[in-house]
Write a protein that holds these residues in place. Structure first.
Motif, short mmCIF file in Angstrom:
data_model
loop_
_atom_site.label_atom_id
_atom_site.label_comp_id
_atom_site.label_asym_id
_atom_site.label_seq_id
_atom_site.Cartn_x
_atom_site.Cartn_y
_atom_site.Cartn_z
N ALA A 239 -55.54 3.19 -15.46
CA ALA A 239 -54.57 3.35 -16.54
C ALA A 239 -55.21 3.36 -17.91
O ALA A 239 -54.62 3.87 -18.87
CB ALA A 239 -53.52 2.25 -16.46
N ASN A 240 -56.41 2.79 -18.02
CA ASN A 240 -57.03 2.65 -19.34
C ASN A 240 -57.80 3.88 -19.79
O ASN A 240 -58.07 4.03 -20.99
CB ASN A 240 -57.94 1.42 -19.34
N GLY A 241 -58.18 4.73 -18.87
CA GLY A 241 -58.82 6.00 -19.24
C GLY A 241 -60.07 5.85 -20.08
O GLY A 241 -60.28 6.62 -21.03
N LEU A 242 -60.93 4.89 -19.74
CA LEU A 242 -62.10 4.61 -20.57
C LEU A 242 -63.17 5.69 -20.48
O LEU A 242 -64.12 5.69 -21.27
CB LEU A 242 -62.70 3.25 -20.21
N GLU A 243 -63.00 6.61 -19.55
CA GLU A 243 -63.90 7.77 -19.52
C GLU A 243 -63.86 8.52 -20.85
O GLU A 243 -64.86 9.12 -21.25
CB GLU A 243 -63.52 8.70 -18.36
N ALA A 244 -62.71 8.46 -21.53
CA ALA A 244 -62.60 9.12 -22.84
C ALA A 244 -63.57 8.52 -23.85
O ALA A 244 -64.14 9.24 -24.69
CB ALA A 244 -61.17 9.03 -23.35
N LEU A 245 -63.77 7.20 -23.79
CA LEU A 245 -64.72 6.57 -24.71
C LEU A 245 -66.14 6.99 -24.41
O LEU A 245 -66.95 7.20 -25.32
CB LEU A 245 -64.57 5.04 -24.64
N LEU A 246 -66.47 7.13 -23.12
CA LEU A 246 -67.81 7.59 -22.77
C LEU A 246 -68.02 9.05 -23.16
O LEU A 246 -69.12 9.45 -23.55
CB LEU A 246 -68.06 7.38 -21.27
N ASP A 247 -66.96 9.86 -23.04
CA ASP A 247 -67.07 11.25 -23.48
C ASP A 247 -67.38 11.32 -24.98
O ASP A 247 -68.20 12.14 -25.42
CB ASP A 247 -65.76 12.00 -23.21
N LEU A 260 -68.90 -1.10 -27.48
CA LEU A 260 -68.98 -2.28 -26.62
C LEU A 260 -67.66 -2.42 -25.87
O LEU A 260 -66.61 -2.58 -26.48
CB LEU A 260 -69.24 -3.53 -27.46
N LEU A 261 -67.74 -2.35 -24.54
CA LEU A 261 -66.56 -2.43 -23.69
C LEU A 261 -66.54 -3.80 -23.02
O LEU A 261 -67.45 -4.14 -22.26
CB LEU A 261 -66.56 -1.32 -22.64
N VAL A 262 -65.49 -4.56 -23.30
CA VAL A 262 -65.37 -5.93 -22.81
C VAL A 262 -64.21 -6.02 -21.83
O VAL A 262 -63.08 -5.65 -22.17
CB VAL A 262 -65.12 -6.92 -23.97
N GLY A 263 -64.48 -6.49 -20.62
CA GLY A 263 -63.40 -6.64 -19.66
C GLY A 263 -63.86 -6.42 -18.24
O GLY A 263 -65.06 -6.38 -17.95
N GLU A 264 -62.89 -6.24 -17.36
CA GLU A 264 -63.15 -6.08 -15.93
C GLU A 264 -62.13 -5.14 -15.34
O GLU A 264 -61.06 -4.95 -15.90
CB GLU A 264 -63.09 -7.46 -15.23
N GLY A 265 -62.46 -4.53 -14.22
CA GLY A 265 -61.52 -3.64 -13.55
C GLY A 265 -62.22 -2.75 -12.55
O GLY A 265 -63.46 -2.69 -12.49
N ALA A 266 -61.44 -2.04 -11.76
CA ALA A 266 -61.99 -1.24 -10.67
C ALA A 266 -62.90 -0.12 -11.14
O ALA A 266 -63.83 0.27 -10.43
CB ALA A 266 -60.84 -0.66 -9.84
N LEU A 271 -68.21 3.32 -14.69
CA LEU A 271 -68.47 3.51 -16.12
C LEU A 271 -69.87 3.05 -16.49
O LEU A 271 -70.59 3.73 -17.24
CB LEU A 271 -67.43 2.74 -16.94
N MET A 272 -70.27 1.92 -15.96
CA MET A 272 -71.61 1.40 -16.25
C MET A 272 -72.68 2.32 -15.70
O MET A 272 -73.70 2.57 -16.37
CB MET A 272 -71.75 -0.01 -15.67
N ALA A 273 -72.46 2.83 -14.50
CA ALA A 273 -73.44 3.73 -13.89
C ALA A 273 -73.58 5.01 -14.71
O ALA A 273 -74.70 5.50 -14.94
CB ALA A 273 -73.03 4.05 -12.46
N ARG A 274 -72.46 5.56 -15.17
CA ARG A 274 -72.53 6.79 -15.97
C ARG A 274 -73.23 6.54 -17.29
O ARG A 274 -74.08 7.34 -17.72
CB ARG A 274 -71.12 7.33 -16.21
N ALA A 275 -72.89 5.43 -17.97
CA ALA A 275 -73.51 5.14 -19.26
C ALA A 275 -75.02 5.00 -19.12
O ALA A 275 -75.78 5.48 -19.98
CB ALA A 275 -72.90 3.87 -19.85
N ALA A 276 -75.47 4.35 -18.05
CA ALA A 276 -76.91 4.18 -17.84
C ALA A 276 -77.58 5.51 -17.50
O ALA A 276 -78.66 5.83 -18.02
CB ALA A 276 -77.14 3.17 -16.72
N ALA A 277 -76.95 6.30 -16.64
CA ALA A 277 -77.55 7.57 -16.22
C ALA A 277 -77.67 8.55 -17.37
O ALA A 277 -78.65 9.32 -17.44
CB ALA A 277 -76.71 8.18 -15.09
N GLU A 278 -76.71 8.54 -18.29
CA GLU A 278 -76.71 9.50 -19.39
C GLU A 278 -77.31 8.94 -20.67
O GLU A 278 -77.40 9.66 -21.68
CB GLU A 278 -75.28 9.98 -19.66
N GLY A 279 -77.73 7.68 -20.64
CA GLY A 279 -78.31 7.08 -21.84
C GLY A 279 -77.34 7.00 -23.00
O GLY A 279 -77.72 7.26 -24.15
N LEU A 280 -76.10 6.63 -22.73
CA LEU A 280 -75.07 6.60 -23.76
C LEU A 280 -75.17 5.32 -24.60
O LEU A 280 -75.57 4.27 -24.10
CB LEU A 280 -73.68 6.67 -23.12
#
Length: 408
Positions: A239-247, A260-266, A271-280
């Motif tokens: 529901a949070n759509g945080l992929e938009a922030l990574l985009d 800085l993304l603070v929290g927990e969820g499925a 999100l962490m894997a994508r940020a690391a892989a793309e060097g965001l």
């Protein structure tokens, strides 16, 4: 009003301010007790919540007193990291335990705070079997939101949505009062059978003593004071759509802006894997206790409010992260149209971008990062808005008045 009331307050996800989740029921139960009423609050073990009880569970229950009200905590774990089946079972287990209390003891009023919607079951049973009036609080409209988030290939099964609809209809129709967080939710309550004169809009509040310019700022290790820091604090789910922030972050490499993304969820591992892989330029933290979060927001430069591009969110959502950011004096950047966009733009306390538009989101971040005076002006406007419209103490006082009228 006929005198002090015996009030049963049902909120499965209760937390004190020391936790990392919402504290609305804490403020309201405390205000009811301060008004002279005998309040017993039932809750479960919610991920990120701190109830203040630390003794052992006996027969799945532990009890104590908090801020002049009685607290009973069931040993029923629940959290966003659980799957749909596990959470559904937790909801039903809590409803069953709460129903036994609602029917076994004498009450003048039951307060049922949803979500989950199943909290309405014990309230309805007390109403129909013991003639006890109840106040139904809708924080998120169910089944409307689960239906909006469900895809043809998954999500909540249609028979479950239908059953939820019947339960919501019964709760709205039978409640002596319905409290909602937004005007949009009020419309859904009326559509489900609540009389308009029994529906009360009491928005999401914020503790102005906990969040504000008086708080000492804090930043995690590795983020210097001169770095531009934008903070999102909340769930990391579909529901949070945080992929938009990574985009947007993908367009901000080299701009000197850290998200800085603070929290927990499925969705957090992905999100962490994508940020690391793309060097965001994105970092992650586990959920923080409210006092620590207040310090982080004071140490940040920009607040982020993000949701998935679901049209129904426009008028139905009232997230803590938005009003917490206002109270902290942060300029807020939202990608949610409707109510959230109106709040930040009409009060001049932030920028609203279209949902799904990473270019606009990145551009708004660049604009705020480059204008210290604009950030200060928007942050000051946000603090004034929080003091004027979202003071948790004033909202709790209004809640007490609604509850007393419902009991009468």
């Amino acid at each position: 009003m006929r005198g002090p009331l015996r009030i049963l307050y049902l909120h499965q996800h209760f937390s004190r301010p020391e936790g990392s989740t919402a504290t609305r029921s804490f403020h309201h139960a405390r205000a009811l007790a301060a008004a002279g009423h005998a309040v017993t609050l039932l809750c479960g073990r919610y991920q990120g919540a701190v109830t203040g009880l630390d003794g052992p569970f006996r027969n799945g229950l532990r009890c104590g007193r908090m801020e002049a009200f009685e607290l009973r905590e069931f040993d029923i774990p629940c959290g966003n990291a659980q799957g749909l089946a596990a959470r559904s079972l937790a909801f039903l287990r809590f409803a069953a335990r709460a129903a036994r209390v609602a029917l076994a003891e004498r009450w003048d009023l039951v307060v049922a705070s949803s979500t989950p919607l199943t909290v309405a079951i014990p309230a309805l049973l007390a109403r129909r079997r013991r003639h006890v009036p109840f106040l139904f609080e809708i924080r998120d409209p169910w089944p409307e939101l689960p239906r909006a988030l469900s895809s043809p290939a998954g999500g909540v099964p249609k028979p479950v949505l239908a059953a939820m609809g019947r339960l919501a209809d019964a709760a709205c129709h039978d409640a002596a009062a319905v409290v909602v967080l937004t005007e949009g939710i009020a419309e859904t309550a009326v559509a489900r059978g609540a009389a308009p004169e029994r529906v009360h809009v009491l928005p999401q509040g914020v503790d102005l003593d906990l969040f504000g310019p008086h708080v000492a700022p804090w930043r995690p290790d590795g983020i210097a004071a001169e770095d531009m820091l934008a903070v999102y604090a909340g769930a990391h789910g579909a529901a949070n759509g945080l992929e938009a922030l990574l985009d947007a972050a993908a367009l901000l490499r080299g701009a000197g802006i850290t998200l800085l993304l603070v929290g927990e969820g499925a969705r957090k591992p992905g999100l962490m894997a994508r940020a690391a892989a793309e060097g965001l330029p994105v970092r992650f933290l586990d959920p923080l206790p409210k006092p620590r979060l207040a310090a982080l927001l004071r140490g940040a430069d920009i607040g982020l409010h993000c949701l998935a591009a679901v049209p129904e969110f426009a008028e139905w959502t009232a997230p803590n992260k938005l009003v917490d950011g206002f109270a902290a004096g942060l300029p807020m950047l939202t990608n949610v149209p409707g109510r959230a966009a109106r709040l930040v733009t009409e009060a001049g306390c932030g920028i609203a971008t279209p949902p799904g538009d990473a270019v606009a989101l990145a551009g708004a971040l660049r604009r705020l990062a480059g204008h210290r005076a604009l950030r200060a002006r928007m942050g000051g406007n946000g603090r004034m808005l929080a003091e004027r419209r979202f003071d948790a103490r004033r909202i709790a006082t209004e809640f007490v008045q609604v509850a007393e009228a419902a009991a009468a």
